[in-house]
Design an enzyme around this catalytic site. Structure first.
Site, PDB file in Angstrom:
ATOM      1  N   LYS A 262      58.507  18.929  70.589  1.00  0.00           N
ATOM      2  CA  LYS A 262      59.062  20.161  71.181  1.00  0.00           C
ATOM      3  C   LYS A 262      58.011  21.259  71.095  1.00  0.00           C
ATOM      4  O   LYS A 262      57.153  21.257  70.198  1.00  0.00           O
ATOM      5  CB  LYS A 262      60.363  20.589  70.489  1.00  0.00           C
ATOM      6  CG  LYS A 262      60.262  20.860  68.981  1.00  0.00           C
ATOM      7  CD  LYS A 262      59.798  22.254  68.596  1.00  0.00           C
ATOM      8  CE  LYS A 262      59.660  22.398  67.096  1.00  0.00           C
ATOM      9  NZ  LYS A 262      58.919  23.575  66.666  1.00  0.00           N
TER      10      LYS A 262
ATOM     11  N   ASP B 187      64.875  21.309  62.535  1.00  0.00           N
ATOM     12  CA  ASP B 187      64.513  20.890  63.894  1.00  0.00           C
ATOM     13  C   ASP B 187      65.105  19.524  64.253  1.00  0.00           C
ATOM     14  O   ASP B 187      64.888  19.029  65.360  1.00  0.00           O
ATOM     15  CB  ASP B 187      62.990  20.825  64.048  1.00  0.00           C
ATOM     16  CG  ASP B 187      62.371  22.219  64.143  1.00  0.00           C
ATOM     17  OD1 ASP B 187      63.103  23.173  64.455  1.00  0.00           O
ATOM     18  OD2 ASP B 187      61.163  22.330  63.892  1.00  0.00           O
TER      19      ASP B 187
HETATM   20  O1  C5P Z   1      64.069  22.628  58.011  1.00  0.00           O
HETATM   21  P1  C5P Z   1      62.624  22.517  57.856  1.00  0.00           P
HETATM   22  O2  C5P Z   1      62.201  21.251  57.170  1.00  0.00           O
HETATM   23  O3  C5P Z   1      61.857  22.805  59.082  1.00  0.00           O
HETATM   24  O4  C5P Z   1      62.296  23.706  56.855  1.00  0.00           O
HETATM   25  C1  C5P Z   1      61.266  23.695  55.896  1.00  0.00           C
HETATM   26  C2  C5P Z   1      61.317  25.034  55.180  1.00  0.00           C
HETATM   27  O5  C5P Z   1      60.940  26.087  56.075  1.00  0.00           O
HETATM   28  C3  C5P Z   1      62.659  25.459  54.632  1.00  0.00           C
HETATM   29  O6  C5P Z   1      62.904  24.907  53.375  1.00  0.00           O
HETATM   30  C4  C5P Z   1      62.479  26.967  54.542  1.00  0.00           C
HETATM   31  O7  C5P Z   1      61.640  27.329  53.480  1.00  0.00           O
HETATM   32  C5  C5P Z   1      61.710  27.254  55.825  1.00  0.00           C
HETATM   33  N1  C5P Z   1      62.636  27.528  56.948  1.00  0.00           N
HETATM   34  C6  C5P Z   1      63.300  28.736  56.995  1.00  0.00           C
HETATM   35  N2  C5P Z   1      64.171  28.989  58.029  1.00  0.00           N
HETATM   36  C7  C5P Z   1      64.372  28.078  58.992  1.00  0.00           C
HETATM   37  C8  C5P Z   1      63.685  26.846  58.968  1.00  0.00           C
HETATM   38  C9  C5P Z   1      62.832  26.592  57.917  1.00  0.00           C
HETATM   39  O8  C5P Z   1      63.125  29.588  56.121  1.00  0.00           O
HETATM   40  N3  C5P Z   1      65.205  28.351  59.994  1.00  0.00           N
END
Ligand code: C5P
Length: 285
Positions: A17, A137
């Protein structure tokens, strides 16, 4: 009795994406940041093959350490305990830790395959709820398509996008998503945008504004943080614009930058000038 035998091996495409627009609110009590984003689903894809095995195993060339595909197996089995042990082989084409959602796409592909191999046939809504536990995601990749994505990735609305070609410019060294969100918080210093910043309506309008309108609206709140951590990304954006892109931006938490081109030929000739760039088009979905 169901005479239909579940298939023994499934191969799924896991597309990348690109965030054409990514607006980020202030952190919630759980530390996650609410979003409003236009996701384009593009034709740069990993291939994920899943079959029954003696024990769970994930093979993913070039990716060391924990893999979201293994998390996906565990998450699915927590819901469907009869899931047999699975062997997952991932052929990586999407650069890793690049802001292109490759690991999330692979995890979603594993959930789809596990759903078929187990014969459980969970509906997409249940798979998306499982996906949300794996990463923000992942829900959007259960049925990969262009989407308006809100909440922390769990609120999805299909979008149509104008025809375009993208030129992706990955970097050798990835960026850590938590580090980039943390840097955004540091730069904002408590001055988070108002709730209206995450209003979906302007983004819906942008998606229907034609290619030039959309290109003019390309923005990403995380770009500022990614550039603060990796100032050399400014040159990547400049190179894309110098090569004729209508607009250039950072996808997700970076470090991949992208340029938007109206004509595939222009993107292809720009790709010849920019080493290791990748031509990718929004998928027909
Ligand atoms: O969900 P993902 O693995 O992409 O997220 C990794 C980290 O990035 C989360 O633990 C958080 O620290 C940060 N994050 C966030 N807000 C989001 C997505 C991710 O703060 N919407």
């Amino acid at each position: 009795m169901n005479a239909e035998r579940p298939p023994v091996k499934i191969t799924e495409c896991a597309p990348a994406k690109v965030n054409l627009v990514l607006r980020v609110g202030g952190p919630r009590a759980d530390g996650l940041h609410p979003l409003c984003s236009i996701f384009a689903s593009v034709d740069l894809e990993d291939s994920v093959s899943v079959c029954e095995a003696e024990e769970d195993a994930v093979e993913c060339g070039g990716v060391e350490g924990p893999n979201l595909a293994a998390t996906a197996i565990d998450a699915f089995r927590a819901e469907v305990p009869s899931l047999p042990p699975l062997e997952v082989r991932i052929e990586k084409r999407i650069p890793v830790a690049a802001g292109l959602g490759g690991g999330s796409a692979d995890a979603a592909a594993v959930l789809r395959a596990a759903n078929q191999l187990s014969g459980a046939r969970l509906p997409p809504g249940r798979l998306r709820a499982l996906a949300a536990r794996i990463g923000s995601d992942v829900p959007s990749q259960i049925e990969p398509r262009h989407s308006l994505v809100r909440g922390v990735g769990e609120e999805l609305e299909p979008l149509s996008l104008p025809r375009m070609t993208l030129l992706l410019l990955p970097r050798d060294q990835g960026l850590s998503t938590p580090a980039v969100f943390g840097e955004l918080d540091r730069l904002r210093d408590g001055l988070d945008p108002p709730a209206a910043w995450l209003d979906p309506e302007p983004l819906r309008r942008l998606a229907t504004a034609g290619l030039h309108g959309l290109a003019a609206g390309i923005e990403n709140d995380l770009a500022r943080a990614a550039l603060s951590l990796r100032p050399e990304l400014a040159q990547s954006l400049e190179r894309l614009l110098d090569a004729g892109a209508l607009a250039a931006g950072v996808t997700g938490s970076g470090p991949t930058t992208f340029g938007v081109f109206e004509q595939v030929d222009d993107a292809t000739s720009a790709a010849r000038r920019i080493e290791r760039s990748i031509v990718a088009s929004p998928r027909a979905c």
